[in-house]
Scaffold this motif. Structure first.
Motif, short mmCIF file in Angstrom:
data_model
loop_
_atom_site.label_atom_id
_atom_site.label_comp_id
_atom_site.label_asym_id
_atom_site.label_seq_id
_atom_site.Cartn_x
_atom_site.Cartn_y
_atom_site.Cartn_z
N THR A 217 -11.05 -30.90 10.91
CA THR A 217 -9.98 -30.55 12.50
C THR A 217 -8.99 -30.70 12.47
O THR A 217 -8.44 -29.21 12.32
CB THR A 217 -10.20 -31.60 12.94
N THR B 31 -8.37 -26.33 10.71
CA THR B 31 -8.40 -25.92 11.93
C THR B 31 -7.39 -25.35 12.71
O THR B 31 -6.62 -24.65 12.82
CB THR B 31 -10.48 -26.66 12.29
N ILE B 32 -6.87 -26.47 13.16
CA ILE B 32 -5.41 -26.76 13.92
C ILE B 32 -4.62 -25.64 13.08
O ILE B 32 -3.78 -24.90 13.95
CB ILE B 32 -5.16 -28.34 14.27
N LYS B 33 -4.60 -27.08 11.58
CA LYS B 33 -3.39 -25.96 10.81
C LYS B 33 -3.38 -24.07 10.16
O LYS B 33 -2.67 -23.54 10.86
CB LYS B 33 -2.93 -26.44 9.33
N GLY C 220 -4.96 -22.48 12.37
CA GLY C 220 -4.05 -21.11 14.11
C GLY C 220 -2.89 -21.61 14.00
O GLY C 220 -1.99 -20.52 14.69
#
Length: 269
Positions: free
Chosen positions: A36, A39-41, A43
């Motif tokens: 998770t 994935t955020i990093k 983006g």
């Protein structure tokens, strides 16, 4: 397998993941187990205007892909050796941990080394979530969701003993990850003085041990005994059918009826 044994096994897996993520975040600003966060990093990297914009985005996406590759490898081994998947996976996972440390000594802190570790946690979570534990040991969000449901059941006076048993392993995973983060951070900052060299080895040894123990606890390493009563029942049924003139399906027809219908036709592994 007792609930206590399941909780201890879950704690071991989750501790290895939490410990590794602390070291990865301190070294490279990324995670080996927590997809998770990666994935955020990815983006954020894609939206950030900088010279390293494309490189950073590709870096985090590569970690995600390597994690998925670990899960694919696990499923392939499980399909071929379902009762030996842990024993066969343990040396691979430990070797990847050691390789990461060796490369760190040779070339220094290179963030791409996280891609070497990510497959090990893809294997781990595939084993624990898809196996007898049925618990995520690298993902906290799903376990917190189960705990929130249990809390609601307690407040609504709808909780049962089965509900409490069901949340024991998710609670163990959350607690163990939290404790691993604290202990790993203390050792990294106060003991190692931010020198993370060889700190992946304890996590690798713990993970490999837990993978082997998982097999030993959930699978008997021997050929299961043949149920003579079942054989006798099948034989009696076949004799009765033949005596009454009824036809029985042969093994080929029976296998055809029970074979799953796949969307894609692939050669057998």
């Amino acid at each position: 397998m007792s609930l206590r044994e399941k909780c201890l096994l879950t704690c071991g897996f989750a501790f290895a993941a939490g410990w590794s993520d602390v070291i990865c975040f301190a070294r490279y600003g990324s995670f080996a187990a927590l997809m998770t966060g990666n994935t955020i990093k990815a983006g954020i990297a894609a939206a950030t205007k900088s010279e390293q914009r494309f490189e950073n985005m590709v870096y985090y996406l590569c970690i995600l892909i390597c994690y998925i590759v670990g899960g694919v490898v696990f499923q392939a081994v499980k399909a071929r050796w379902p009762r030996r998947v842990g024993v066969l996976s343990a040396p691979v996972c430990l070797s990847l941990f050691i390789l990461s440390e060796v490369l760190n000594q040779i070339v220094g802190n290179n963030k791409w080394q996280v891609c070497i570790l990510a497959p090990t946690f893809g294997i781990q979570n595939s084993l624990t979530f898809g196996g007898g534990l049925q618990t995520n040991t690298t993902i906290i969000t799903g376990n917190m969701q189960k705990l929130s449901l249990a809390l609601y059941q307690v407040l609504a006076c709808k909780v049962t003993k089965a509900n409490l048993v069901a949340i024991a392993t998710p609670a163990a995973a959350v607690l163990s990850t939290f404790m691993a983060s604290i202990i790993g951070a203390v050792i990294l900052m106060d003991v190692a003085k931010l020198n993370a060299a060889w700190l992946f080895v304890p996590a690798g040894l713990l993970q490999a041990s837990m993978v082997v123990v998982h097999d030993k606890m959930f699978f008997q390493w021997s050929t299961p005994a043949v149920d003579q009563r079942a054989l006798a029942t099948d034989s009696s049924l076949q004799v009765a059918c033949e005596a009454s003139g009824l036809k029985t399906e042969d093994e080929g027809q029976r296998a055809e009826h029970t074979r799953p219908r796949y969307f894609l036709r692939c050669p057998a592994w």
